[in-house]
Scaffold this active site. Structure first.
Site, PDB file in Angstrom:
ATOM      1  N   ASP A  14      -2.434  10.319   3.717  1.00 30.41           N
ATOM      2  CA  ASP A  14      -3.805   9.909   4.020  1.00 30.41           C
ATOM      3  C   ASP A  14      -4.455  10.925   4.944  1.00 30.41           C
ATOM      4  OD1 ASP A  14      -6.174   8.644   4.450  1.00 30.41           O
ATOM      5  OD2 ASP A  14      -5.343   6.985   5.641  1.00 30.41           O
ATOM      6  N   GLU A  74      -9.353   3.724   2.735  1.00 28.58           N
ATOM      7  CA  GLU A  74      -8.957   3.823   1.330  1.00 28.58           C
ATOM      8  C   GLU A  74      -7.932   2.772   0.931  1.00 28.58           C
ATOM      9  OE1 GLU A  74      -7.541   5.448   3.704  1.00 28.58           O
ATOM     10  OE2 GLU A  74      -5.452   4.964   3.250  1.00 28.58           O
ATOM     11  N   ASP A 112       1.966   6.542   5.333  1.00 22.82           N
ATOM     12  CA  ASP A 112       0.950   5.594   4.874  1.00 22.82           C
ATOM     13  C   ASP A 112       1.339   4.917   3.555  1.00 22.82           C
ATOM     14  OD1 ASP A 112      -1.399   4.337   5.641  1.00 22.82           O
ATOM     15  OD2 ASP A 112      -2.698   5.690   4.502  1.00 22.82           O
ATOM     16  N   LYS A 141      -9.689  13.014   8.599  1.00 18.17           N
ATOM     17  CA  LYS A 141      -9.102  12.637   9.876  1.00 18.17           C
ATOM     18  C   LYS A 141      -8.994  13.855  10.788  1.00 18.17           C
ATOM     19  CE  LYS A 141      -6.055   8.852   8.409  1.00 18.17           C
ATOM     20  NZ  LYS A 141      -6.693   7.803   9.216  1.00 18.17           N
ATOM     21  N   ASP A 166     -11.979   7.104   4.477  1.00 20.44           N
ATOM     22  CA  ASP A 166     -10.713   6.899   5.167  1.00 20.44           C
ATOM     23  C   ASP A 166     -10.307   5.420   5.161  1.00 20.44           C
ATOM     24  OD1 ASP A 166      -8.442   7.581   6.532  1.00 20.44           O
ATOM     25  OD2 ASP A 166      -9.419   7.874   8.478  1.00 20.44           O
ATOM     26  N   LYS A 206       0.850  -1.205   0.000  1.00 15.57           N
ATOM     27  CA  LYS A 206       0.000   0.000   0.000  1.00 15.57           C
ATOM     28  C   LYS A 206       0.879   1.246   0.000  1.00 15.57           C
ATOM     29  CE  LYS A 206      -3.009   2.670   3.155  1.00 15.57           C
ATOM     30  NZ  LYS A 206      -3.835   2.676   4.373  1.00 15.57           N
ATOM     31  N   ARG A 245      -7.712  -0.383   1.474  1.00 10.70           N
ATOM     32  CA  ARG A 245      -8.286  -1.621   0.922  1.00 10.70           C
ATOM     33  C   ARG A 245      -8.822  -1.419  -0.484  1.00 10.70           C
ATOM     34  NH1 ARG A 245     -11.957  -2.081   6.133  1.00 10.70           N
ATOM     35  NH2 ARG A 245     -10.073  -1.027   6.887  1.00 10.70           N
TER      36      ARG A 245
HETATM   37  N1  BES Z   1      -3.799   4.622   7.114  1.00 11.87           N
HETATM   38  C1  BES Z   1      -4.886   4.388   7.990  1.00 11.87           C
HETATM   39  C2  BES Z   1      -4.537   3.419   9.119  1.00 11.87           C
HETATM   40  C3  BES Z   1      -3.506   3.877  10.120  1.00 11.87           C
HETATM   41  C4  BES Z   1      -3.900   4.501  11.283  1.00 11.87           C
HETATM   42  C5  BES Z   1      -2.176   3.607   9.920  1.00 11.87           C
HETATM   43  C6  BES Z   1      -2.936   4.878  12.203  1.00 11.87           C
HETATM   44  C7  BES Z   1      -1.218   3.984  10.851  1.00 11.87           C
HETATM   45  C8  BES Z   1      -1.600   4.615  12.011  1.00 11.87           C
HETATM   46  C9  BES Z   1      -6.061   3.795   7.224  1.00 11.87           C
HETATM   47  O1  BES Z   1      -6.194   4.232   5.915  1.00 11.87           O
HETATM   48  C10 BES Z   1      -7.300   4.190   7.933  1.00 11.87           C
HETATM   49  O2  BES Z   1      -7.590   5.350   7.996  1.00 11.87           O
HETATM   50  N2  BES Z   1      -8.025   3.202   8.441  1.00 11.87           N
HETATM   51  C11 BES Z   1      -9.240   3.437   9.134  1.00 11.87           C
HETATM   52  C12 BES Z   1     -10.231   2.381   8.704  1.00 11.87           C
HETATM   53  C13 BES Z   1     -11.632   2.631   9.193  1.00 11.87           C
HETATM   54  C14 BES Z   1     -12.180   3.902   8.602  1.00 11.87           C
HETATM   55  C15 BES Z   1     -12.489   1.455   8.799  1.00 11.87           C
HETATM   56  C16 BES Z   1      -8.953   3.349  10.622  1.00 11.87           C
HETATM   57  O3  BES Z   1      -8.118   2.545  11.041  1.00 11.87           O
HETATM   58  O4  BES Z   1      -9.558   4.108  11.368  1.00 11.87           O
HETATM   59 ZN    ZN Z   2      -4.480   4.843   4.998  1.00  7.82          ZN
HETATM   60 MN    MN Z   3      -7.287   6.049   5.823  1.00  9.19          MN
END
Ligand code: BES
Ligand code: ZN
Ligand code: MN
Length: 506
Positions: free
Chosen positions: A277, A356, A295, A284, A354, A272, A358
């Site tokens: 992000d 994204e 990210d 966020k 967010d 990825k 996947r």
């Molecule tokens: N890049 C983030 C995940 C992340 C969070 C990586 C903190 C490193 C540190 C990912 O894209 C994300 O935002 N995931 C969301 C998914 C949710 C919306 C289902 C998350 O983890 O909140």
């Molecule tokens: Zn992300």
């Molecule tokens: Mn995200």
């Protein structure tokens, strides 16, 4: 790219005949100091005994004590650095890497330029050459620094030691030499991944990554294929397009092919690479959002891994696939509620922009199938939930193949990049059913990491051995360890290299 130390030379001569700034002596907890001290010249053995008796140092892992070299000690050396190794039967490769990092840090702090390391390497269950390589790896990993954007580096980082000599037995020298060649290739790969992570998102955007891939391809004879908007559209990769549509930095799909294994089926690694992000329209919170430049760490690990494999000229085939996009909110960004038809044909309702990672991985995993992988492994900073579950000590491991997962976990143990499994029982899949499309990109808040894994599993063919590594907690080093300085950790490069060497060479 960052400044590197010269190659670590190996010395097999007597310590007393060597000249340099500092003699490094390893001391185990609860063991007598090594016999070899007798060879270090007058006074050295005595001062080590004195230090231990006075409890200036106990031999605990991570301890260190710098002393002036007694007159008559190893010729020319100004200093004697005692390093704690911990309990003798608890010494692991990863601990040796940490000790290597500590030695480097001490040398830097005390402006010692040339060092001779006299560390007892005999240990049950670990070959001496393996232990020596782990120690050298730690020194090199600890030597990393990132100062592209500083006119002056901080005082404590200014000095760069020049050489570390490992005292090894004559009969081990050839084996150690051989291993050190690989260690250097792996460490260079780790440094590349760290650099890509540490450069900010106004520099590292999808196009920058594509150019890096081209450079890597030219330097190492890899076949590089870049999909821009047109190719992505032609391939129906609407997951990657949808995530990227909010940014002026257009998305890319980068493919790197290393072929040196005849017609054997390849290891395919997918990483990825969200270069930033912000969350998109599902924005966020501001706090710590700057860390979302990391990210793209899955993609960075894929780059570092391919560079290492190519440098080592491993007799295998490897394909690296890096979907790259920037996830920003804007007037052109995708919305919650949008439905995307992915390249595989599976339609996804976007509940949360967010989630994204996947979406881009969906198209990348589908793309991977065209290479008929022997193993398919993806690395992604996919879920904050993974950090909640496992912290920063290991990455999450999910997949559809017990044997592959077991092997990865084992190799993680050896490489020091640890993994821990999470389940994917069929019942979990219920939670990503959508009312309007085949699946949705976010289900309940519960079991977030597993939800991510379940989503990805829909884009992998039945019977394909696949593993998903959620590196959200491990991609960025927050506190700084001796061999993993603060910032991008390069997590995954060491692990993948160990996996490729161990499980792809037959
Ligand atoms: N890049 C983030 C995940 C992340 C969070 C990586 C903190 C490193 C540190 C990912 O894209 C994300 O935002 N995931 C969301 C998914 C949710 C919306 C289902 C998350 O983890 O909140
Ligand atoms: Zn992300
Ligand atoms: Mn995200």
């Amino acid at each position: 790219m960052s400044e590197r130390m010269p190659a670590t030379p190996i010395d097999t001569g007597k310590p007393s005949a060597w000249s340099g700034d500092c003699l490094v002596i390893g001391v185990c907890e609860g063991n007598k100091p090594q016999e070899a001290l007798k060879l270090c010249g007058q006074g050295v053995e005595e001062i080590v005994h004195t230090a231990l008796a006075a409890k200036w140092l106990h031999g605990k892992a991570g301890e260190s004590l710098l002393l002036p070299m007694p007159a008559g000690g190893a010729s020319g050396a100004r200093a004697l650095l005692l390093i704690g190794l911990g309990k003798r039967d608890e010494i692991t490769r990863e601990r040796l890497r940490g000790i290597g990092g500590t030695i480097f840090a001490q040398a830097r702090k005390s402006t010692l330029s040339t060092l001779l390391c006299l560390i007892p390497l005999d240990r049950q269950g670990l070959k001496r050459s393996v232990a020596a390589a782990a120690l050298a790896e730690g020194v090199l990993l600890g030597s990393y620094r990132f100062d592209h954007y500083r006119q002056e580096s901080p005082e404590n980082e200014r000095f760069q030691p020049q050489s570390f000599t490992l005292a090894v037995r004559k009969e081990d020298a050839a084996a150690v030499d051989e291993r050190l060649k690989r260690v250097r290739a792996v460490v260079d790969g780790v440094f590349l991944a760290r650099d890509l992570g540490n450069h900010p998102a106004n520099v590292v955007n999808p196009d920058y990554l594509a150019n890096q891939a081209r450079l890597l391809g030219e330097r190492h004879d890899l076949r590089t294929t870049i999909f821009g908007i047109d190719e992505l559209q032609a391939a129906g990769m609407n997951g990657i397009l949808a995530v990227g549509q909010g940014s002026r930095n257009h998305p890319r799909l980068i493919t790197l092919e290393y072929r040196n294994g005849g017609d054997k089926s390849p290891l395919v690694v997918v990483g990825k690479a969200i270069t930033f992000d912000a969350g998109g329209i599902s924005l966020k919170p501001a706090e710590k959002m700057e860390n979302m430049k990391y990210d793209m760490s899955g993609g960075a690990a894929v780059f570092g891994f391919l560079q290492a494999v190519a440098t080592m000229r491993l007799p295998i085939n490897v394909v690296g696939i890096v979907p790259a996009a920037e996830n920003l909110p804007s007037g052109t960004a995708q919305r919650p509620g949008d439905i995307i038809r992915t390249a595989k044909g599976v339609c996804v309702e976007v509940i949360n922009t967010d989630a994204e990672g996947r979406l881009i991985l969906a198209d990348a995993l589908h793309h991977a199938e065209r290479f008929q992988p022997r193993y398919l492994i993806d690395l992604a900073t996919l879920t904050g939930a993974c950090v909640v579950a496992l912290g920063v000590e290991c990455a999450g491991l999910l997949g559809n193949d017990k044997r592959l997962m077991r092997r990865l976990q084992r190799v993680g143990e050896e490489s020091g990049e640890r993994l821990w499994p999470l389940p994917m029982f069929p019942e979990y899949q219920e939670h990503i059913k959508s009312d309007f499309a085949d699946i949705k990109n976010a289900g309940t808040r519960d079991a977030g990491t597993i939800m991510g894994g379940c989503f990805l599993s829909r884009f992998v063919e039945k019977g394909r051995p696949w593993a998903h590594l959620d590196i959200a907690g491990t991609a960025q080093e927050k506190t700084g360890r001796p061999h993993v300085p603060k910032g991008g950790s390069g997590f995954g490069v060491r692990l993948l290299c160990a996996f490729a060497r161990k499980h792809m060479m037959d």
